[in-house]
Design an enzyme around this catalytic site. Structure first.
Site, PDB file in Angstrom:
ATOM      1  CG  ASP A 139      78.057  30.069  59.627  1.00 17.23           C
ATOM      2  OD1 ASP A 139      77.432  30.052  58.697  1.00 17.23           O
ATOM      3  OD2 ASP A 139      79.240  29.891  59.871  1.00 17.23           O
ATOM      4  CG  ASP A 143      83.786  30.801  39.297  1.00 17.59           C
ATOM      5  OD1 ASP A 143      83.617  29.775  38.928  1.00 17.59           O
ATOM      6  OD2 ASP A 143      83.818  31.985  38.515  1.00 17.59           O
TER       7      ASP A 143
HETATM    8  O1  DOR Z   1      80.615  25.203  58.795  1.00 21.15           O
HETATM    9  C1  DOR Z   1      80.406  26.083  57.842  1.00 21.15           C
HETATM   10  N1  DOR Z   1      79.189  25.594  57.107  1.00 21.15           N
HETATM   11  N2  DOR Z   1      81.242  26.949  57.412  1.00 21.15           N
HETATM   12  C2  DOR Z   1      81.087  27.448  56.656  1.00 21.15           C
HETATM   13  O2  DOR Z   1      81.943  28.326  56.053  1.00 21.15           O
HETATM   14  C3  DOR Z   1      79.996  27.051  55.354  1.00 21.15           C
HETATM   15  C4  DOR Z   1      78.835  26.405  56.091  1.00 21.15           C
HETATM   16  C5  DOR Z   1      77.889  25.913  55.222  1.00 21.15           C
HETATM   17  O3  DOR Z   1      77.582  26.455  54.193  1.00 21.15           O
HETATM   18  O4  DOR Z   1      77.745  24.659  55.443  1.00 21.15           O
HETATM   19 ZN    ZN Z   2      78.801  30.671  56.928  1.00 23.08          ZN
HETATM   20 ZN    ZN Z   3      82.063  30.866  56.862  1.00 21.45          ZN
END
Ligand code: DOR
Ligand code: ZN
Ligand code: ZN
Length: 437
Positions: free
Chosen positions: A301, A154
């Site tokens: 991730d 936000d």
């Molecule tokens: O490298 C990243 N990509 N780190 C993040 O925290 C977000 C993520 C993304 O959503 O692309």
């Molecule tokens: Zn992430």
């Molecule tokens: Zn992250």
């Protein structure tokens, strides 16, 4: 009695050792684990001789995009990537477009993924700038709250110690774990070169961020989860503050196996936040994962971006790399090259992530647990982004030698993926949203 399916005579890990067992499945659950010849009658069977029978990976940190970012990834391609990578449960991050800050957006995500998914999908929600506007209607369908101090979901909110305390209090009142991306608020200086980019996301900043969240966590007795630990110093700080299941953390395969120096002259292929660090950090993160248990689990991730966003020059490129199809090959290679014990692999890839987000019937292959299973083969190969089911095909692991891959993926007793192909349609297997038991 006749069960639905028996996985016959596979290589099964029992008490940390390889042995031959058959796994029987009934109504989506594991009915039992048997020695050869002791199996119950079955309606269907799979000959697993020569294959490893392992719990599916539980990846508690993925970005499946969809909605307005379906050109990067959608629930169909993202969960195909999961299934092909032996990942049977994913938890989707809220930094989508639109972000998950209200029940309406969460409902849209749930509806899309119910229709399109091939694996179990859970969700996190973000926290709006005014805490009192948090939509409690989201709570029944999420597994945690996630905040981004360096890039708040936000606008107009700065992660001061006060804001961190407020978010922590909300997590406690909501009986949710608080997950965070450890970094400091942006200093609004646009980095002029690679060096400045790394300096603005330093290990020092990561440590400071973790320190302030830990302080609030202690004050309010919260459940805190540190996302993608990337520095040795952060792992040390977590170790010093270890607590029975109230402070948990994860590490990505890229922070375990890659270092920034390997990509000095490259474009954005390896650009990620937090950035890749040094070989020393790689080594200490692996120790924290397998020796001291300061880090609980591995999470990919998985962060897909469009091709041009990754081939742009470093400063212009987007941060984030796909990971759903590389975690299992990379982690099993550690096992087969004897750098990781089976018992650690099972813990960091499946049982610990399930425990962190409260999925009590997942993550272990034993009677009564969900039949979320991967059959893996030991076979030398190299990682090729072009083979990914994910829309994101650019990976810094391109060409890396690995020793294993997923052959068959079973979700809730249903064979989803087999020998390179999908054998069910989307929306059939898996639970969406996955909820705490
Ligand atoms: O490298 C990243 N990509 N780190 C993040 O925290 C977000 C993520 C993304 O959503 O692309
Ligand atoms: Zn992430
Ligand atoms: Zn992250």
């Amino acid at each position: 009695m006749s069960v639905d399916l028996v996985l016959k005579d596979g290589i099964f890990i029992e008490n940390g050792r390889e042995t031959i067992r058959s796994v029987s499945i009934e109504s989506g659950k594991i009915e039992g684990v048997y020695k050869h010849g002791d199996e119950p009658q079955y309606r269907d069977s799979i000959d697993c001789r020569g294959l490893y029978v392992l719990p599916g990976l539980i990846d508690i940190h993925v970005h499946l995009r969809d909605l307005k970012q379906s050109d990067m990834e959608d629930y169909e391609t993202g969960t195909m990537a999961a299934a092909a990578g032996g990942v049977t449960t994913v938890v989707d991050m809220p930094n989508s477009d639109p972000p998950v800050l209200d029940r309406k957006t969460l409902d849209e995500k749930i509806a899309r993924s119910q229709e399109l998914s091939y694996v179990n999908v859970g969700f996190y929600a973000g926290i709006p700038s005014k805490i009192e506007n948090f939509d409690v209607q989201m709570l029944r369908d999420i597994l945690g709250l996630k905040v981004y101090p360096h890039a708040p979901l936000d606008h107009d909110v700065v992660y001061t110690p006060e804001r961190i305390r407020e978010c922590t209090k909300l997590a406690v009142a909501s009986q949710m774990p608080l997950l965070f991306h450890p970094d400091l608020p942006p200093d609004n200086k646009v980095p002029k070169d690679m060096e400045e980019f790394f300096l603005s996301h330093s290990c020092e900043d990561e440590v400071k961020s973790v320190q302030s969240f830990i302080e609030a966590k202690i004050e309010y007795e919260a459940r805190l989860h540190v996302c993608h630990v990337s520095c040795a110093a952060t792992a040390r700080l977590i170790y010093e503050n270890r607590a029975e299941d109230t402070l948990t953390s994860e590490v990505t395969p890229h922070h375990l196996f890659l270092s920034g120096g390997d990509f000095r002259h490259d474009y954005g292929v390896a650009k990620v936040l937090p950035p890749l660090r040094s070989p020393y950090d790689n080594k200490m993160l692996m120790e924290a994962l397998c020796k001291t248990w300061a880090i609980d689990c591995v999470a990919s991730d998985h962060a897909p971006h469009k091709k041009w966003e990754k081939t742009a020059p470093f400063l212009k490129a987007s941060s984030g790399i796909p990971g759903l199809e590389t975690t299992l090959p990379l982690m099993l290679t550690e096992v087969f090259e004897k750098r990781m014990a089976w018992i650690d692999y099972l813990r960091v890839c499946s049982s610990a992530p399930a425990r962190i987000i409260g999925l009590e019937t997942k993550g272990i292959l034993t009677k009564g647990y969900d039949a979320d299973i991967v059959l893996a083969r030991i076979q030398e190969d190299t990682i090729k982004g072009n083979d990914f089911f994910s829309k994101a095909k650019i990976t810094p692991f391109e060409g890396r030698r690995v020793l294993a891959h997923a052959v068959t993926t079973i979700v809730g007793g249903v064979v989803v993926f087999d020998d390179g192909e999908f054998v069910t349609g989307p929306g059939i297997p898996g639970k969406v949203p996955v909820q705490k038991s």
